[in-house]
Design an enzyme around this catalytic site. Structure first.
Site, PDB file in Angstrom:
ATOM      1  N   CYS A 141       0.770  -1.271  -0.168  1.00  0.00           N
ATOM      2  CA  CYS A 141      -0.027  -0.064   0.031  1.00  0.00           C
ATOM      3  C   CYS A 141       0.833   1.230  -0.138  1.00  0.00           C
ATOM      4  CB  CYS A 141      -0.814   0.034   1.232  1.00  0.00           C
ATOM      5  SG  CYS A 141      -2.252   1.492   1.325  1.00  0.00           S
ATOM      6  N   CYS A 144      -0.470   4.203   2.098  1.00  0.00           N
ATOM      7  CA  CYS A 144      -0.458   4.002   3.444  1.00  0.00           C
ATOM      8  C   CYS A 144       0.932   4.071   3.867  1.00  0.00           C
ATOM      9  CB  CYS A 144      -0.833   2.459   3.723  1.00  0.00           C
ATOM     10  SG  CYS A 144      -2.317   1.907   3.057  1.00  0.00           S
ATOM     11  N   ASP A 145       1.782   3.614   3.180  1.00  0.00           N
ATOM     12  CA  ASP A 145       3.261   3.608   3.601  1.00  0.00           C
ATOM     13  C   ASP A 145       4.502   4.301   3.102  1.00  0.00           C
ATOM     14  OD1 ASP A 145       2.420   1.819   5.781  1.00  0.00           O
ATOM     15  OD2 ASP A 145       2.840  -0.197   4.499  1.00  0.00           O
TER      16      ASP A 145
HETATM   17  C1  LIG Z   1       0.285  -3.708   5.070  1.00  0.00           C
HETATM   18  C2  LIG Z   1      -0.945  -2.759   4.970  1.00  0.00           C
HETATM   19  C3  LIG Z   1      -0.620  -1.597   5.510  1.00  0.00           C
HETATM   20  C4  LIG Z   1      -1.803  -0.722   5.589  1.00  0.00           C
HETATM   21  N1  LIG Z   1      -1.792   0.583   6.121  1.00  0.00           N
HETATM   22  C5  LIG Z   1      -2.880   1.439   5.991  1.00  0.00           C
HETATM   23  C6  LIG Z   1      -2.742   2.746   6.719  1.00  0.00           C
HETATM   24  O1  LIG Z   1      -1.542   2.939   7.348  1.00  0.00           O
HETATM   25  N2  LIG Z   1      -3.920   3.352   6.521  1.00  0.00           N
HETATM   26  C7  LIG Z   1      -4.918   2.977   6.074  1.00  0.00           C
HETATM   27  O2  LIG Z   1      -6.030   3.692   6.147  1.00  0.00           O
HETATM   28  N3  LIG Z   1      -4.920   2.132   5.419  1.00  0.00           N
HETATM   29  C8  LIG Z   1      -4.138   1.029   5.542  1.00  0.00           C
HETATM   30  N4  LIG Z   1      -4.140  -0.134   4.866  1.00  0.00           N
HETATM   31  C9  LIG Z   1      -5.321  -0.481   4.238  1.00  0.00           C
HETATM   32  C10 LIG Z   1      -6.614  -0.918   5.072  1.00  0.00           C
HETATM   33  O3  LIG Z   1      -5.930  -1.818   5.898  1.00  0.00           O
HETATM   34  C11 LIG Z   1      -7.784  -1.430   4.332  1.00  0.00           C
HETATM   35  O4  LIG Z   1      -8.286  -0.345   3.681  1.00  0.00           O
HETATM   36  C12 LIG Z   1      -8.972  -1.868   5.392  1.00  0.00           C
HETATM   37  O5  LIG Z   1      -8.442  -2.508   6.463  1.00  0.00           O
HETATM   38  C13 LIG Z   1     -10.027  -2.424   4.969  1.00  0.00           C
HETATM   39  O6  LIG Z   1     -11.218  -2.328   5.905  1.00  0.00           O
HETATM   40  P1  LIG Z   1     -12.201  -3.598   5.826  1.00  0.00           P
HETATM   41  O7  LIG Z   1     -12.851  -3.467   6.875  1.00  0.00           O
HETATM   42  O8  LIG Z   1     -13.008  -3.097   4.353  1.00  0.00           O
HETATM   43  O9  LIG Z   1     -11.447  -5.000   5.432  1.00  0.00           O
HETATM   44  P2  LIG Z   1     -10.133  -5.993   6.102  1.00  0.00           P
HETATM   45  O10 LIG Z   1      -9.488  -4.822   7.180  1.00  0.00           O
HETATM   46  O11 LIG Z   1      -9.507  -6.388   4.977  1.00  0.00           O
HETATM   47  O12 LIG Z   1     -10.818  -7.057   6.958  1.00  0.00           O
HETATM   48  C14 LIG Z   1     -11.658  -7.926   6.335  1.00  0.00           C
HETATM   49  C15 LIG Z   1     -12.268  -8.791   7.606  1.00  0.00           C
HETATM   50  O13 LIG Z   1     -13.054  -9.709   6.859  1.00  0.00           O
HETATM   51  C16 LIG Z   1     -12.706 -10.991   7.691  1.00  0.00           C
HETATM   52  N5  LIG Z   1     -13.312 -12.055   6.688  1.00  0.00           N
HETATM   53  C17 LIG Z   1     -12.963 -12.293   5.433  1.00  0.00           C
HETATM   54  N6  LIG Z   1     -13.578 -13.454   4.989  1.00  0.00           N
HETATM   55  C18 LIG Z   1     -14.642 -13.705   5.865  1.00  0.00           C
HETATM   56  C19 LIG Z   1     -15.696 -14.846   6.145  1.00  0.00           C
HETATM   57  N7  LIG Z   1     -15.969 -15.569   5.086  1.00  0.00           N
HETATM   58  N8  LIG Z   1     -16.398 -14.905   7.275  1.00  0.00           N
HETATM   59  C20 LIG Z   1     -15.873 -13.978   8.438  1.00  0.00           C
HETATM   60  N9  LIG Z   1     -15.108 -13.029   8.045  1.00  0.00           N
HETATM   61  C21 LIG Z   1     -14.362 -12.800   6.997  1.00  0.00           C
HETATM   62  C22 LIG Z   1     -11.223 -11.291   7.764  1.00  0.00           C
HETATM   63  O14 LIG Z   1     -10.965 -12.082   8.688  1.00  0.00           O
HETATM   64  C23 LIG Z   1     -11.043  -9.453   8.355  1.00  0.00           C
HETATM   65  O15 LIG Z   1     -11.475  -9.623   9.543  1.00  0.00           O
HETATM   66  C24 LIG Z   1      -3.174  -1.162   4.821  1.00  0.00           C
HETATM   67  C25 LIG Z   1      -3.255  -2.377   4.136  1.00  0.00           C
HETATM   68  C26 LIG Z   1      -2.240  -3.196   4.305  1.00  0.00           C
HETATM   69  C27 LIG Z   1      -2.192  -4.595   3.543  1.00  0.00           C
END
Ligand SMILES: Cc1cc2nc3c(=O)[nH]c(=O)nc-3n(C[C@H](O)[C@H](O)[C@H](O)COP(=O)(O)OP(=O)(O)OC[C@H]3O[C@@H](n4cnc5c(N)ncnc54)[C@H](O)[C@@H]3O)c2cc1C
Length: 321
Positions: A141, A144-145
């Site tokens: 990302c 992000c980083d």
């Molecule tokens: C290395 C890294 C660093 C990042 N740094 C930043 C940052 O500094 N700032 C920022 O704003 N964003 C950052 N991001 C991006 C950010 O993490 C994502 O945009 C954000 O987490 C998305 O949130 P979400 O809730 O949509 O999904 P996610 O965080 O992807 O969570 C998905 C959830 O769904 C669950 N899940 C999936 N399938 C199932 C299922 N079948 N049943 C039950 N649960 C399920 C998973 O276990 C997880 O808990 C970063 C991403 C990465 C990879």
């Protein structure tokens, strides 16, 4: 049989920023939400050490702590957080219909409304050195980083629009960006290629792949290999960004919900409504554009409000019937 099956008002699938924000709003609206965390409790942010851009943390915060705090906030209002993976769904197409969900291939649960926040998973190259140095200079990302590599030399892998956009984003912050493109051309749109080619501190290396990421605890270099000649070359970098795409976690919804050709859930207009009444989608699972914690949290809030309004409409139509 249905007597023994638990029935709830609001089920939240996924425990990232979208899921927890939805949980905070849904529990405060007395929807008594139940959340299943999936395989990665806390979501993608639990894989990063430093979150510097989420509003409200002036000193920044590490990802796992932030997600723990979000969980505590959701639980304070009564969200029931359960460890478990949703493995199958059977959605009702009727307004007011009951949706059936299977957890861990065994437990059945029925829900009047569902918020899907299962996120998306960044694709990696799969090299041992890349996996070892994730969080130590390897990131998926740039937005992000990238800031952590201000004034430094970095490299980016990828050839699509996202890679091109992230390369130009990094070029504004970093002193030099080496872009590794596997083929002898870029997949990105002509406009994006033009931007890349006209940015003086981006060097595009075609027919080039990562052979090894160099460094013990943190990245200090990159060994590149030309896939035509086999020639290898080392360059000094401190950050490596992998921009080869994301996979939305939507396999279990195939055939039940509308999705685009890359598997992202389609929502209606500015809302979080899917094509099935009572099923809403929030966060990265429906957003291939922004993919940030704060945007995921924003749509999580919207999904809870959409679910609350949907349930209120159903209840009032039952009362007046
Ligand atoms: C290395 C890294 C660093 C990042 N740094 C930043 C940052 O500094 N700032 C920022 O704003 N964003 C950052 N991001 C991006 C950010 O993490 C994502 O945009 C954000 O987490 C998305 O949130 P979400 O809730 O949509 O999904 P996610 O965080 O992807 O969570 C998905 C959830 O769904 C669950 N899940 C999936 N399938 C199932 C299922 N079948 N049943 C039950 N649960 C399920 C998973 O276990 C997880 O808990 C970063 C991403 C990465 C990879």
């Amino acid at each position: 049989m249905s007597d023994t099956i638990e029935r709830i008002k609001c089920l939240i699938i996924g425990s990232g920023p979208a899921g927890y924000t939805a949980a905070i709003y849904a529990s405060r609206a007395d929807l008594k939400p139940v959340m299943y965390t999936g395989m990665e409790p806390g979501g993608q942010l639990t894989t990063t050490t430093e979150v510097d851009n989420f509003p409200g943390y002036p000193e920044g915060i590490d990802g796992p702590t932030m997600m723990m705090q979000l969980q505590q906030q959701a639980e304070r209002f009564g969200t029931e957080v359960r460890i478990g993976m949703v493995t199958a769904v059977e959605f009702s197409k009727e307004i007011g219909g009951i949706h059936k969900v299977t957890v861990d291939n065994t437990t059945q649960i029925e829900a009047e409304s569902i918020i899907i926040s299962t996120g998306a998973t960044a694709k990696y190259l799969g090299l041992e050195s890349e996996q070892r140095l994730r969080g130590g200079g390897v990131s998926a990302c740039a937005v992000c980083d990238g800031f952590f590599y201000k004034g430094q030399d970095v490299a980016i892998v990828g050839a699509g629009d996202t890679a091109a956009e992230e390369a130009t984003y990094l070029a504004n912050i970093c002193s030099k960006v080496t872009m590794l493109v596997r083929k002898d051309y870029m997949r990105a749109s002509k406009a994006m290629q033009h931007r890349v080619n006209n940015t003086s501190n981006i060097e595009v290396r075609y027919n080039t792949e990562v052979d090894e990421v160099l460094g013990e605890q943190v990245v200090d270099g990159l060994r590149m290999v030309n896939n035509q000649t086999g020639d290898k070359e080392d360059i000094a970098i401190t950050g490596l960004f992998i921009a080869i795409g994301h996979k939305p976690n939507t396999d279990i919804f195939k055939g039940q919900l509308d999705m685009d050709d890359t598997g992202y859930l389609i929502t209606e207009g500015k809302s979080t409504k899917t094509n099935v009444p009572g099923v809403f989608a929030a966060g990265d699972v429906q957003d291939k554009e922004y993919r940030q914690a704060v945007t995921a949290a924003g749509t999580g809030c919207m999904a809870a409000l959409d679910a609350e309004r949907y349930l209120a409409t159903i209840e009032s139509s039952v009362e007046t019937a």
